[in-house]
Design an enzyme around this catalytic site. Structure first.
Site, PDB file in Angstrom:
ATOM      1  N   ARG A 260       0.846  -1.191   0.000  1.00 21.88           N
ATOM      2  CA  ARG A 260       0.000   0.000   0.000  1.00 21.88           C
ATOM      3  C   ARG A 260       0.884   1.246   0.000  1.00 21.88           C
ATOM      4  NH1 ARG A 260      -4.625  -1.787   4.475  1.00 21.88           N
ATOM      5  NH2 ARG A 260      -5.284  -3.670   3.360  1.00 21.88           N
ATOM      6  N   ARG A 275       2.547   1.028  10.284  1.00 24.04           N
ATOM      7  CA  ARG A 275       1.966   1.385   8.992  1.00 24.04           C
ATOM      8  C   ARG A 275       3.072   1.337   7.941  1.00 24.04           C
ATOM      9  NH1 ARG A 275      -2.872   4.064   8.021  1.00 24.04           N
ATOM     10  NH2 ARG A 275      -3.011   4.661  10.208  1.00 24.04           N
ATOM     11  N   GLU A 347      -6.075  -1.106  15.662  1.00 26.25           N
ATOM     12  CA  GLU A 347      -6.713  -2.075  14.769  1.00 26.25           C
ATOM     13  C   GLU A 347      -5.742  -3.178  14.358  1.00 26.25           C
ATOM     14  OE1 GLU A 347      -7.904  -2.450  10.116  1.00 26.25           O
ATOM     15  OE2 GLU A 347      -7.931  -0.435  10.989  1.00 26.25           O
ATOM     16  N   SER A 350     -10.032  -6.222  10.380  1.00 22.39           N
ATOM     17  CA  SER A 350     -11.343  -5.721   9.975  1.00 22.39           C
ATOM     18  C   SER A 350     -12.071  -6.862   9.284  1.00 22.39           C
ATOM     19  CB  SER A 350     -11.220  -4.535   9.009  1.00 22.39           C
ATOM     20  OG  SER A 350     -10.801  -3.369   9.679  1.00 22.39           O
ATOM     21  N   ARG A 389       1.260  -6.439  12.657  1.00 31.56           N
ATOM     22  CA  ARG A 389       0.654  -5.821  13.835  1.00 31.56           C
ATOM     23  C   ARG A 389       0.519  -6.827  14.981  1.00 31.56           C
ATOM     24  NH1 ARG A 389      -3.456  -0.888  12.399  1.00 31.56           N
ATOM     25  NH2 ARG A 389      -2.025   0.200  10.990  1.00 31.56           N
TER      26      ARG A 389
END
Length: 423
Positions: A260, A275, A347, A350, A389
């Site tokens: 990303r 990130r 987070e 999801s 994560r």
């Protein structure tokens, strides 16, 4: 992709749904475009029918020795009209496709109201936060002190938002991924898949990343893209397929690298590996029928939760508000793990239900048992979990006063019996 027939019959409901998505009402524009398109289609059908009649009349006239010149001229004129109308139809179809492709999915009625992640609704908190008799450090401090996490070297070769892990930290990351995949496949009914991480534009269009989120993607020089999530590859397995209802649900899982650009995230989470531009994730995807999709959403979320439970990590489950729910989702549960170094929940997964939104874009359908015609499948996706994560969470929650990291019991077999990571 939204159902155009439903839009035509429920323009007010569409506008109300878009308001919840912070999108301006669009029904009037779509109805006008649809009316133009349908008129052209009707005109085209009528002219094609007349052309066929005239062509038959030419043959009949010639067989009877009659003059067919007028009919021949009419057929030629009609052919020109058909070509014009076919061009107009293509143009209007493309405009309709473009207009529909940027509209977000319609939220489920029970999605809470709100504008940002601060308005998400907490459903439950699971597990106890660890207590320390020292000030807990963040993962990058621990990794640097152990000599097994190097951001400086990664920046030299690749730039910011990359990391080089080594030694037992690298092995711990690999162990986490193997543990997740083993649990999902041996206990939860998911089929392990090793899919491509480079896909064509159509695959990203099918799952909704294109055209809206192109700036977030990495594109190759030959018009292929690196996947931002294995959701893209796994969901597209059923692209342009017609499945038997008896074969549903289909459940897929994969451990892949993801890429990303993090466009628009400048200044966010720049310290450490929270990130990254390149990261590993274990993804879950389900393909099911409309009447099973709600139950499948709960089941998928429980599968992701089970990973955190077995790792002994405290977490909470939140349902995203309308302002924070992703483009292609109808409803999303986020799992947020407790990070002692940050003193915050972050987070880690999801889990989203997408209804038939992606299936319409991919033309993925199923044959109902005992029914007539084919229906669109429902698709769901979730992280089970984000591996990097999870590594962060394990490092911070299992840190020791001397800077070492205890290995969670469930990972010891994957670590070759190692129970403690130390310098």
């Amino acid at each position: 992709m939204l159902d155009l027939k439903w839009i035509r019959e429920n323009p007010g409901a569409l506008d109300a749904a878009m308001v919840r998505r912070n999108v301006a009402p669009v029904s009037a524009e779509l109805i006008v475009l649809d009316t133009q398109r349908r008129k052209v289609q009707t005109d085209l059908q009528e002219i094609q029918a007349r052309r066929n009649e005239a062509a038959k009349a030419i043959g009949k006239a010639k067989s009877q020795g009659e003059d067919a010149n007028a009919l021949i001229k009419e057929v030629a004129d009609l052919k020109s009209s058909v070509q014009v109308l076919e061009g107009q139809e293509r143009d209007l179809n493309e405009k309709m496709e473009a207009a529909l492709s940027v509209l977000p999915n319609i939220l489920k009625d029970d999605v809470p109201e709100g504008q940002s992640d601060e308005d998400n609704t907490e459903l439950r908190v699971v597990g106890d936060k660890p207590e320390f008799n020292f000030t807990p450090k963040e993962h990058y401090e621990l990794g640097d002190a152990l000599g097994m996490m190097d951001f400086e070297t990664a920046a030299k070769m690749s730039g910011s938002r990359f990391v080089v892990t080594s030694g037992l930290i690298a092995r711990l990351e690999r162990a986490l991924a193997a543990f997740m995949i083993d649990m999902h496949t041996s206990e939860k009914g998911y089929l392990e898949v090793s899919p491509p991480v480079m896909v064509r534009k159509d695959a990203l269009y099918g799952t909704g990343q294109l055209p809206k989120f192109e700036e977030d993607l990495y594109k190759t020089s030959d018009d292929q893209y690196m996947i931002p999530t294995a959701e893209v590859s796994l969901t597209n397995i059923v692209r342009e397929s017609i499945l038997d209802e008896a074969d549903l649900p289909k459940r897929y899982t994969a451990h892949t690298l993801c890429f990303r650009s993090e466009a628009g995230s400048a200044g966010k989470d720049t310290a450490g590996m929270l990130r990254q531009h390149q990261f590993a994730k274990v993804e879950m995807v389900s393909i099911t029928t409309p009447d099973q999709s709600d139950a499948e959403h709960e089941r998928m979320t429980e599968c992701a939760e089970e990973v955190l439970k077995r790792l002994g990590l405290s977490y909470r489950v939140v349902v995203l508000c309308n302002g924070d729910t992703g483009f292609g989702a109808r409803k999303t549960y986020d799992l947020e793990v407790w990070l002692p170094g940050q003193q915050a929940y972050r987070e880690i997964s999801s889990c989203s239900t997408c209804g038939d939104f992606q299936a319409r874009r991919m033309k993925a359908r199923y044959r109902p048992e005992g029914g007539k015609g084919n229906l669109f499948v429902h698709t769901l996706n979730g992280s089970g979990l984000a591996v990097g994560r999870t590594l962060i969470a394990v490092m911070e929650n299992y840190q020791q006063a001397d800077g070492a990291i205890a290995v969670p019991d469930v990972l010891v077999p994957y670590m070759g019996g190692v129970t403690r990571i130390e310098k």
